[in-house]
Write a protein that holds these residues in place. Structure first.
Motif, PDB file in Angstrom:
ATOM      1  N   ALA A 127       0.774  -1.326  -0.014  1.00 11.69           N
ATOM      2  CA  ALA A 127      -0.007  -0.019   0.027  1.00 11.69           C
ATOM      3  C   ALA A 127       0.867   1.309  -0.098  1.00 11.69           C
ATOM      4  CB  ALA A 127      -1.093   0.115   1.094  1.00 11.69           C
ATOM      5  N   GLY A 128       1.856   0.997  -0.353  1.00 12.34           N
ATOM      6  CA  GLY A 128       2.997   2.249  -0.513  1.00 12.34           C
ATOM      7  C   GLY A 128       2.758   3.208  -1.657  1.00 12.34           C
ATOM      8  N   LYS A 129       3.660   4.239  -1.699  1.00 15.34           N
ATOM      9  CA  LYS A 129       3.391   5.325  -2.703  1.00 15.34           C
ATOM     10  C   LYS A 129       3.525   4.764  -4.128  1.00 15.34           C
ATOM     11  CE  LYS A 129       5.197   9.835  -4.207  1.00 15.34           C
ATOM     12  NZ  LYS A 129       6.071  10.660  -4.041  1.00 15.34           N
ATOM     13  N   ARG A 130       2.362   5.197  -5.153  1.00 21.10           N
ATOM     14  CA  ARG A 130       2.344   4.581  -6.179  1.00 21.10           C
ATOM     15  C   ARG A 130       3.402   4.885  -7.280  1.00 21.10           C
ATOM     16  NH1 ARG A 130      -3.918   5.687  -7.802  1.00 21.10           N
ATOM     17  NH2 ARG A 130      -3.246   7.841  -7.171  1.00 21.10           N
ATOM     18  N   MET A 131       3.668   3.902  -8.184  1.00 14.66           N
ATOM     19  CA  MET A 131       4.822   4.028  -9.200  1.00 14.66           C
ATOM     20  C   MET A 131       3.970   3.729 -10.497  1.00 14.66           C
ATOM     21  SD  MET A 131       7.716   2.296  -7.256  1.00 14.66           S
ATOM     22  CE  MET A 131       9.030   2.298  -8.905  1.00 14.66           C
ATOM     23  N   GLU A 132       4.674   3.199 -11.486  1.00 15.84           N
ATOM     24  CA  GLU A 132       3.957   2.948 -12.832  1.00 15.84           C
ATOM     25  C   GLU A 132       3.160   1.665 -12.584  1.00 15.84           C
ATOM     26  OE1 GLU A 132       8.234   1.017 -13.131  1.00 15.84           O
ATOM     27  OE2 GLU A 132       7.076   2.765 -12.134  1.00 15.84           O
ATOM     28  N   THR A 133       2.395   1.174 -13.673  1.00 18.93           N
ATOM     29  CA  THR A 133       1.510   0.092 -13.663  1.00 18.93           C
ATOM     30  C   THR A 133       1.763  -0.781 -14.652  1.00 18.93           C
ATOM     31  OG1 THR A 133       0.131   1.152 -15.537  1.00 18.93           O
ATOM     32  CG2 THR A 133      -0.433   1.659 -13.263  1.00 18.93           C
ATOM     33  N   LYS A 134       1.679  -1.966 -14.311  1.00 16.01           N
ATOM     34  CA  LYS A 134       1.824  -3.061 -15.571  1.00 16.01           C
ATOM     35  C   LYS A 134       0.538  -3.825 -16.100  1.00 16.01           C
ATOM     36  CE  LYS A 134       6.335  -4.917 -13.497  1.00 16.01           C
ATOM     37  NZ  LYS A 134       7.017  -4.843 -14.768  1.00 16.01           N
ATOM     38  N   GLU A 135       0.659  -4.283 -17.045  1.00 13.08           N
ATOM     39  CA  GLU A 135      -0.383  -5.064 -17.817  1.00 13.08           C
ATOM     40  C   GLU A 135      -1.124  -6.207 -16.866  1.00 13.08           C
ATOM     41  OE1 GLU A 135      -1.983  -4.058 -20.467  1.00 13.08           O
ATOM     42  OE2 GLU A 135      -0.589  -2.323 -20.673  1.00 13.08           O
ATOM     43  N   CYS A 136      -2.112  -6.588 -17.202  1.00  9.01           N
ATOM     44  CA  CYS A 136      -3.054  -7.465 -16.353  1.00  9.01           C
ATOM     45  C   CYS A 136      -2.412  -8.831 -16.531  1.00  9.01           C
ATOM     46  CB  CYS A 136      -4.379  -7.697 -16.811  1.00  9.01           C
ATOM     47  SG  CYS A 136      -5.282  -6.023 -16.488  1.00  9.01           S
ATOM     48  N   PHE A 137      -1.886  -9.356 -17.584  1.00 10.53           N
ATOM     49  CA  PHE A 137      -1.290 -10.762 -17.979  1.00 10.53           C
ATOM     50  C   PHE A 137       0.357 -10.689 -17.552  1.00 10.53           C
ATOM     51  CE2 PHE A 137      -5.372 -10.740 -20.327  1.00 10.53           C
ATOM     52  CZ  PHE A 137      -5.892 -11.970 -19.705  1.00 10.53           C
ATOM     53  N   GLU A 138       0.822  -9.687 -17.130  1.00 13.81           N
ATOM     54  CA  GLU A 138       2.290  -9.534 -16.747  1.00 13.81           C
ATOM     55  C   GLU A 138       2.525 -10.408 -15.631  1.00 13.81           C
ATOM     56  OE1 GLU A 138       5.215  -6.341 -17.488  1.00 13.81           O
ATOM     57  OE2 GLU A 138       3.301  -5.072 -18.108  1.00 13.81           O
ATOM     58  N   GLU A 139       3.615 -11.369 -15.428  1.00 16.04           N
ATOM     59  CA  GLU A 139       3.644 -11.950 -14.082  1.00 16.04           C
ATOM     60  C   GLU A 139       4.394 -10.870 -13.293  1.00 16.04           C
ATOM     61  OE1 GLU A 139       6.840 -15.162 -13.271  1.00 16.04           O
ATOM     62  OE2 GLU A 139       4.874 -16.302 -13.819  1.00 16.04           O
ATOM     63  N   ILE A 140       3.938 -10.756 -11.993  1.00 16.52           N
ATOM     64  CA  ILE A 140       4.482  -9.808 -11.057  1.00 16.52           C
ATOM     65  C   ILE A 140       5.475 -10.651 -10.014  1.00 16.52           C
ATOM     66  CG2 ILE A 140       3.757  -8.410  -9.176  1.00 16.52           C
ATOM     67  CD1 ILE A 140       2.829  -7.714 -12.014  1.00 16.52           C
ATOM     68  N   GLY A 141       6.471 -10.527 -10.249  1.00 13.21           N
ATOM     69  CA  GLY A 141       7.484 -11.227  -9.422  1.00 13.21           C
ATOM     70  C   GLY A 141       7.718 -11.086  -7.949  1.00 13.21           C
ATOM     71  N   PRO A 142       8.220 -11.731  -7.161  1.00 15.04           N
ATOM     72  CA  PRO A 142       8.506 -11.428  -5.823  1.00 15.04           C
ATOM     73  C   PRO A 142       9.333 -10.277  -5.420  1.00 15.04           C
ATOM     74  CG  PRO A 142       9.985 -13.302  -6.285  1.00 15.04           C
ATOM     75  CD  PRO A 142       9.254 -12.940  -7.479  1.00 15.04           C
ATOM     76  N   ASP A 143      10.017  -9.733  -6.330  1.00  9.20           N
ATOM     77  CA  ASP A 143      10.689  -8.347  -5.951  1.00  9.20           C
ATOM     78  C   ASP A 143      10.057  -7.212  -6.217  1.00  9.20           C
ATOM     79  OD1 ASP A 143      10.529  -8.941  -8.747  1.00  9.20           O
ATOM     80  OD2 ASP A 143      12.519  -7.955  -9.167  1.00  9.20           O
ATOM     81  N   ILE A 144       8.731  -7.486  -6.630  1.00 11.67           N
ATOM     82  CA  ILE A 144       7.741  -6.208  -6.712  1.00 11.67           C
ATOM     83  C   ILE A 144       6.560  -6.067  -5.698  1.00 11.67           C
ATOM     84  CG2 ILE A 144       6.184  -5.175  -8.583  1.00 11.67           C
ATOM     85  CD1 ILE A 144       7.698  -6.412 -10.635  1.00 11.67           C
TER      86      ILE A 144
END
Length: 276
Positions: free
Chosen positions: A149-166
């Protein structure tokens, strides 16, 4: 969650909920679903020799012969209402209304189908016929400092895999899903938003089902002066989700202010609270 479970509850089902309190005992509340007629102001459609009361987008079950839901001969005298359970030996189709344009849509079932009610078939059809984007994914919103819930940055597409470092969260049309800190298991927001939409559909079906039933709360209470106001509030808020509700409370020789609270709530204001 509880109201979602009501979508699977038949008229003979009893759901029991134990409400834990801050004291050493608990108030046990039993809610029993009681079938009640649909409101009289719902529209009525005539088919064959029957009048069918509709609910939501459902009009009726239309029976056919020869175990053929699509092309079997009509058996109008065996039509059923939207809430009747259609067993696997019956063939026919659910007739559903399409919005406010006076058009209908048929969902055929030949013999061998699972038990169903046309109410649920039409409800599901309405949800699936809408733009699924309404319940779908918008994007993954990245956040700073590995805080979901931190400060917002850029966005990623829905089908992109979100890795553990994000870190971040999924923005869905039906709400926010999967707030993730760093170190999470990889996922996609397309999948997480679809799970949220699925849960919401079950909950909505539960609200529809609840509004067609009355509910009876049975409670035994003793020495619960501190927990009783909160419990009464929970009962009343839950009861309002049904078409009507009734409360039967048994006070069992309390030594605190429980009797006084019940007297004020139930006896002194009974003329304004017909549910008790």
């Amino acid at each position: 969650q509880n109201i979602g479970e009501i979508s699977h509850m038949s008229a003979s089902t009893t759901t029991s909920t134990s409400i834990s309190t801050s004291t050493s005992t608990s108030i046990s509340t039993t809610a029993t679903a009681i079938t009640t007629p649909l409101p009289s102001d719902l529209p009525i459609h005539s088919q064959g020799s029957q009048q069918i009361v509709t609910n939501s987008t459902c009009i009726a079950w239309r029976q056919t012969g020869d175990c053929d839901g699509r092309f079997g001969p009509r058996e109008a005298d065996m039509d059923m209402t939207c809430t009747d359970i259609i067993n696997s030996a019956a063939s026919g189709f659910c007739e559903c209304a399409l919005g406010g344009n006076n058009q209908t849509k048929s969902h055929p079932f030949s013999c061998g189908h699972e038990e169903l009610t046309c109410e649920e078939v039409c409800f599901d059809s309405e949800l699936h016929s809408e733009d699924r984007g309404a319940d779908g994914c918008i994007s993954f919103q990245m956040t700073r400092d590995c805080e979901g819930a931190g400060k917002r940055m850029e966005t990623k597409e829905c089908f992109e895999e979100i890795g553990p470092d994000i870190s971040g969260y999924c923005s869905c049309h039906s709400g926010r899903a999967h707030v993730a800190h760093c170190g999470h298991v990889a996922f996609t927001c397309a999948f997480e938003c679809s799970k949220l939409a699925s849960v919401n559909r079950v909950i909505e079906k539960g609200y529809v089902r609840a509004k067609q039933h009355e509910v009876l709360f049975l409670s035994i209470t003793r020495n619960k002066e501190h927990a009783l106001p909160r419990t009464i509030d929970w009962i009343e808020r839950t009861g309002e989700m049904f078409s009507n509700y009734h409360v039967l409370m048994l006070e069992e020789d309390s030594h605190d202010n429980t009797p006084r609270i019940l007297n004020v709530k139930i006896i002194d204001t009974a003329q304004h609270i017909p549910h008790y």
